[in-house]
Motif scaffolding. Structure first.
Motif, short mmCIF file in Angstrom:
data_model
loop_
_atom_site.label_atom_id
_atom_site.label_comp_id
_atom_site.label_asym_id
_atom_site.label_seq_id
_atom_site.Cartn_x
_atom_site.Cartn_y
_atom_site.Cartn_z
N THR A 1 0.86 -1.13 -0.05
CA THR A 1 -0.10 0.06 -0.02
C THR A 1 0.95 1.26 0.00
N GLU A 2 0.19 2.58 -0.29
CA GLU A 2 1.25 3.64 -0.14
C GLU A 2 1.66 3.97 1.09
N TYR A 3 1.00 3.71 2.17
CA TYR A 3 1.71 3.83 3.56
C TYR A 3 2.68 3.04 3.99
N GLU A 4 2.51 1.59 3.43
CA GLU A 4 3.55 0.61 3.63
C GLU A 4 4.87 0.99 2.79
N LYS B 1 0.69 2.21 13.71
CA LYS B 1 0.93 2.31 12.17
C LYS B 1 1.09 1.06 11.36
N ILE B 2 2.17 0.53 12.03
CA ILE B 2 2.41 -0.81 11.34
C ILE B 2 1.27 -1.78 11.26
N ARG B 3 0.56 -1.92 12.51
CA ARG B 3 -0.24 -2.86 12.62
C ARG B 3 -1.55 -2.59 11.75
N GLU B 4 -1.94 -1.31 11.53
CA GLU B 4 -2.89 -0.74 10.59
C GLU B 4 -2.51 -0.93 9.44
N ALA B 5 -1.48 -0.72 8.86
CA ALA B 5 -1.05 -0.89 7.57
C ALA B 5 -0.97 -2.31 7.09
N ALA B 6 -0.72 -3.38 7.84
CA ALA B 6 -0.46 -4.75 7.71
C ALA B 6 -1.94 -5.21 7.55
N SER B 7 -3.06 -4.54 8.19
CA SER B 7 -4.07 -5.45 8.49
C SER B 7 -5.24 -5.52 7.30
N VAL B 8 -4.71 -4.88 6.14
CA VAL B 8 -5.43 -5.05 4.98
C VAL B 8 -5.04 -6.28 4.50
N TYR B 9 -4.19 -7.19 4.92
CA TYR B 9 -3.97 -8.38 4.32
C TYR B 9 -4.79 -9.47 5.18
N PRO B 10 -4.72 -10.82 4.34
CA PRO B 10 -5.84 -11.65 5.50
C PRO B 10 -4.56 -12.38 6.31
N ASP B 11 -4.93 -13.07 7.25
CA ASP B 11 -4.35 -14.13 8.10
C ASP B 11 -4.18 -15.26 7.49
N ARG B 12 -3.20 -15.91 7.60
CA ARG B 12 -2.83 -17.29 7.24
C ARG B 12 -4.03 -18.42 7.56
N ASP B 13 -4.30 -19.26 6.66
CA ASP B 13 -5.59 -20.04 7.01
C ASP B 13 -4.87 -21.75 6.99
N PHE B 14 -4.81 -22.11 8.23
CA PHE B 14 -4.03 -23.44 8.35
C PHE B 14 -5.05 -24.65 8.53
#
Length: 327
Positions: A152-155, A247-260
């Motif tokens: 993302t732009e902020y990433e 800010k790091i958590r917010e930027a990363a939250s747009v992606y899904p968690d791993r599905d095990f």
């Protein structure tokens, strides 16, 4: 399409230059062709991304040594089979052992994941800073190895903090020294990195850090870098560190968690619920608490293990006091 394919060949050549050639799901001594006709090479693997180069209609001659360590040499070239068909040849020398892969096309397969709640506690002391150093490092790898379109732009802005010496591995390494991969000119600070830190200091209302950052901009020497690194672990500057973590958590939250899978997801959910209950207890006492977890990669999910931690942050008289509690 030709530009994409050329870019994928550049990625393959980058792996070879770095003496990396690890195939997925290929046993030691493998030769021949898989049922799918594909061979998958690990391109970039970290908490933020799992990426592979997929060699299509591929067959291997010679024996692949899976856990090889030693002298390595690899090359790839194009061979015209006839007027209509094109074949590519990957030749890898593992010391005296040689194997060759013939393939017709190369694709990039990439999955992006939420890395904001993932952290490792391999080095003791100032764990909050070390977790962020790690997250920024893997974000920068994603930015450099895959390109801007995978961020993302902020990433893209946060990735620049890899070039901010007071926060990188020079002062707060997330891994022991023997595992650190040095970068060129590690003491060099960039204007982009300074701009990101100045924005954070302003938003957090940290005028003293902002003043020091302006001094660092005018005189970006080691002495000023050390002074800022010392400031980052002090209690008085905790708000700006807390803000960066958010800010790091917010930027990363747009992606899904791993599905095990259902069973493993349920187990991880139970651990996280237990951590949440403990976090509520601590926050009722006005103690800042963050939950982090360790998890495996999807491609290697046969050996699933999870670890969940609470990072407890307190203000000391002078420096921040960090405790890590395992669930």
């Amino acid at each position: 399409m030709e530009d994409i394919m050329e870019d994928n060949f550049e990625k393959l050549n980058l792996l070879l230059e770095q003496e990396q050639c690890e195939f997925v799901d290929i046993p030691d001594g493998f030769t021949g062709q898989t049922e799918s006709g594909e061979l998958r090479l690990i391109y970039l693997m970290n908490d933020a991304v799992e990426s592979f180069l997929v060699l299509k209609n591929a067959r291997m001659t010679g024996n692949y040594v899976r856990d090889y360590e030693g002298e390595f040499e690899g090359s790839v070239e194009k061979a015209d089979r006839d007027l209509c068909e094109v074949e590519y040849i990957l030749v890898v020398h593992q010391g005296r052992n040689v194997f060759t892969v013939f393939f017709e096309d190369i694709l990039l397969e990439t999955q992006l994941y939420n890395y904001g709640e993932l952290g490792h506690f391999w080095v003791k002391g100032y764990e909050n800073l070390r977790v962020m150093e790690y997250q920024i490092a893997i974000l920068r790898d994603k930015y450099e190895y895959l390109g801007e379109k995978y961020c993302t732009e902020y990433e893209g802005k946060l990735a620049m903090l890899r070039d901010f010496p007071p926060l990188n591995y020079l002062f707060y390494p997330a891994v022991p020294e023997k595992y650190i991969v040095p970068v060129d000119n590690p003491w060099e600070v960039t204007a982009e990195a300074l701009a990101v830190m100045q924005e954070l200091a302003t938003e957090a209302g940290d005028e003293k850090l902002g003043k020091m950052l302006r001094r660092y901009e005018k005189n970006p020497d080691i002495s000023n870098a050390k002074k800022i690194a010392g400031m980052l672990c002090r209690s008085s500057h905790l708000p700006v560190i807390t803000l960066l973590g958010e800010k790091i958590r917010e930027a990363a939250s747009v992606y899904p968690d791993r599905d095990f899978g259902r069973k493993q997801n349920k187990y991880l959910h139970e651990l996280m619920e237990k951590a949440e209950r403990r976090k509520e207890e601590l926050e009722a006492e006005n103690i800042q608490t963050l939950i982090y977890r360790e998890e495996p990669f999807i491609y290697d999910c046969d050996s699933i293990s999870f670890q969940v931690y609470l990072m407890i942050v307190r203000k000391g008289v002078w420096k921040q006091k960090i405790m890590v509690e395992k669930i």
